[in-house]
Design a protein around this motif. Sequence first.
Motif, short mmCIF file in Angstrom:
data_model
loop_
_atom_site.label_atom_id
_atom_site.label_comp_id
_atom_site.label_asym_id
_atom_site.label_seq_id
_atom_site.Cartn_x
_atom_site.Cartn_y
_atom_site.Cartn_z
N ALA A 89 22.81 -48.23 -35.67
CA ALA A 89 23.13 -47.06 -34.86
C ALA A 89 22.01 -46.04 -35.05
CB ALA A 89 24.45 -46.47 -35.30
N THR A 90 21.80 -45.18 -34.07
CA THR A 90 20.76 -44.15 -34.22
C THR A 90 21.46 -42.80 -34.42
OG1 THR A 90 20.62 -43.95 -31.84
CG2 THR A 90 19.01 -45.37 -32.90
N PRO A 91 21.59 -42.37 -35.66
CA PRO A 91 22.38 -41.17 -35.97
C PRO A 91 21.57 -39.89 -35.73
CG PRO A 91 21.50 -42.09 -37.98
CD PRO A 91 20.96 -42.93 -36.86
N LEU A 92 21.23 -39.66 -34.48
CA LEU A 92 20.41 -38.50 -34.15
C LEU A 92 21.25 -37.42 -33.49
CD1 LEU A 92 17.41 -40.52 -32.69
CD2 LEU A 92 17.49 -39.40 -34.92
N ALA A 93 20.94 -36.17 -33.77
CA ALA A 93 21.62 -35.04 -33.12
C ALA A 93 21.05 -34.92 -31.70
CB ALA A 93 21.39 -33.77 -33.91
N GLU A 94 21.91 -35.12 -30.72
CA GLU A 94 21.45 -35.26 -29.32
C GLU A 94 20.74 -34.03 -28.78
OE1 GLU A 94 22.12 -38.06 -27.13
OE2 GLU A 94 22.39 -39.01 -29.07
N ALA A 95 21.16 -32.87 -29.23
CA ALA A 95 20.61 -31.64 -28.66
C ALA A 95 19.28 -31.24 -29.31
CB ALA A 95 21.61 -30.50 -28.81
N LEU A 96 18.94 -31.90 -30.38
CA LEU A 96 17.72 -31.53 -31.12
C LEU A 96 16.58 -32.49 -30.78
CD1 LEU A 96 19.26 -30.84 -34.65
CD2 LEU A 96 18.90 -29.23 -32.74
N GLY A 97 15.36 -32.03 -30.97
CA GLY A 97 14.20 -32.87 -30.75
C GLY A 97 13.94 -33.82 -31.91
N ALA A 98 12.96 -34.70 -31.72
CA ALA A 98 12.63 -35.68 -32.75
C ALA A 98 12.20 -35.00 -34.05
CB ALA A 98 11.53 -36.60 -32.25
N ALA A 99 11.35 -33.98 -33.92
CA ALA A 99 10.84 -33.33 -35.13
C ALA A 99 11.96 -32.67 -35.92
CB ALA A 99 9.77 -32.30 -34.76
#
Length: 222
Positions: A89-99
Amino acid sequence: MFLPPDRPLALSDQADTRALRVDALVGQRAGRRLWGPMHWHVGAGQALWLRGPNGSGKTTLLRCLAGLHRPEAGTVRRPTGGQWFIGHATPLAEALGAAHNLRLWLDMAGATVDAASLDAWLQAQGLPAARPVRQLSAGQRRKITLAPLDLAPRALWLLDEPFDALDDAGCQALAQRARHHLGRGGVLVLTSHQALPAALAGCAQLQLATAAGAGLACAEAA
Ligand SMILES: Nc1ncnc2c1ncn2[C@@H]1O[C@H](COP(=O)(O)OP(=O)(O)OP(=O)(O)O)[C@@H](O)[C@H]1O
């Protein structure tokens, strides 16, 4: 059911603090035994490819190796030098950028990476630093989740389906990074339903199998 690996696992000295070692490990989910007991070790500079059908317990084994899931029995001894566990799974915060995502993740993992190195890595990958992650493709997200491997080297890489969503060039590049990691004496355990790129060809394999009808899976390694 016993299925030998396609190639025997390379053995290392039992006292080797750079090796990943598993003793009498038995995996379970919700009290149901999935595999084991298994005994093996993977030495510095070696890779192990976990294989098996859907539901055979590959992710569960990886999580046991990472210390994120409690086995039914047995022990795992990890190499000194830290670890990265990167799930599928990619546990990334959707509203934030990659950095921003990577900064949060690296900080939580206790990894010290300066902003310039992070920006340079994103640029080299052709990834936008600030665009919200929800606007990125699946492959771009995958690349972001794999960034810590380069940004903060650690001895043990535990990667669950790391090639998912990557294009051919991305798969080749990741395999080269893994080869570099092994060349520095790192250890790699990964799952992949697809054949591994040539740079990882010939690595040891451990096959998890589901016994027909019984819902029971066992594994063994040389
Ligand atoms: N949170 C959970 N609670 C109970 N059972 C679970 C849970 N997660 C997974 N399982 C069960 O554990 C078994 C092993 O799951 P696991 O995800 O480790 O398999 P896998 O080999 O990685 O599968 P895949 O190839 O589909 O990714 C499956 O039968 C699954 O249904």
